[in-house]
Design a protein around this motif. Sequence first.
Motif, PDB file in Angstrom:
ATOM      1  N   THR A 162      13.530 -45.139  -5.925  1.00 17.50           N
ATOM      2  CA  THR A 162      12.484 -44.173  -6.268  1.00 17.50           C
ATOM      3  C   THR A 162      13.021 -43.156  -7.261  1.00 17.50           C
ATOM      4  O   THR A 162      14.085 -42.561  -7.042  1.00 17.50           O
ATOM      5  CB  THR A 162      11.984 -43.440  -5.011  1.00 17.50           C
ATOM      6  N   ILE A 163      12.272 -42.956  -8.344  1.00 17.91           N
ATOM      7  CA  ILE A 163      12.558 -41.906  -9.324  1.00 17.91           C
ATOM      8  C   ILE A 163      11.272 -41.117  -9.478  1.00 17.91           C
ATOM      9  O   ILE A 163      10.248 -41.663  -9.894  1.00 17.91           O
ATOM     10  CB  ILE A 163      13.006 -42.499 -10.670  1.00 17.91           C
ATOM     11  N   SER A 164      11.307 -39.832  -9.118  1.00 20.86           N
ATOM     12  CA  SER A 164      10.060 -39.078  -9.063  1.00 20.86           C
ATOM     13  C   SER A 164      10.259 -37.641  -9.532  1.00 20.86           C
ATOM     14  O   SER A 164      11.097 -36.908  -8.994  1.00 20.86           O
ATOM     15  CB  SER A 164       9.515 -39.082  -7.626  1.00 20.86           C
ATOM     16  N   LEU A 165       9.475 -37.252 -10.523  1.00 16.82           N
ATOM     17  CA  LEU A 165       9.392 -35.876 -11.021  1.00 16.82           C
ATOM     18  C   LEU A 165       7.910 -35.493 -11.034  1.00 16.82           C
ATOM     19  O   LEU A 165       7.317 -35.282 -12.094  1.00 16.82           O
ATOM     20  CB  LEU A 165       9.996 -35.771 -12.424  1.00 16.82           C
ATOM     21  N   PRO A 166       7.293 -35.374  -9.881  1.00 14.14           N
ATOM     22  CA  PRO A 166       5.828 -35.301  -9.819  1.00 14.14           C
ATOM     23  C   PRO A 166       5.215 -34.024 -10.356  1.00 14.14           C
ATOM     24  O   PRO A 166       4.049 -34.027 -10.772  1.00 14.14           O
ATOM     25  CB  PRO A 166       5.539 -35.456  -8.323  1.00 14.14           C
TER      26      PRO A 166
END
Length: 198
Positions: A162-166
């Motif tokens: 998971t790669i997340s910068l929401p």
Amino acid sequence: DYYINYAGGTGNDVVLSRICGDVCAPTINYPANITLSTQTQVNNFKNGSGCKYTKITGNLILDGNGNAATGGDAAGTDPITDLCNLQELVEVTGSVTIRDFSVAGNPTTLADLASLMTIGNALTIGATAANDGNSQFSDITLGGLASVEGAITIRYNSAAATISLPALSSSSVASVTIQNNDAATSITCGNGFTVDGT
């Protein structure tokens, strides 16, 4: 968090030493560039009153393998295992680089950076070459990060599913490059982004 500081001897001479600093108010500023590459350095990253920093006026480098060198450097004897002294960090005015989290015991997420909202220059997680990548991260999420005033590069994080910068806004980011993250099955950026590669 505490760790056991045992210096030997006889009797009940085990001492618990505190790792994490206190949460204080208002802004607690670290006024210079800082490289943290050992757990001892992270443990000591608090002000003279024992408070966690909320702001770094400069660049932040986190080099997880206990050796601040780059380019396939051998692991040191005191790699980073806990980032709790960064839990209150809200702003870095310069760039943030997170690399070499590649040895057993390294954190597997960036949960302790959940409060980080603003980076004044570039954000690099991993490296431009595999030998400075982060093989221990299974999840790269910076849920609070809303503004980066430079390029974002996330590369060579081989186990990150998971790669997340929401929360990130595209209005200030120069570019986003997410590449060579072989295990990635979920990549999330804020609205308005075009991501170069996976």
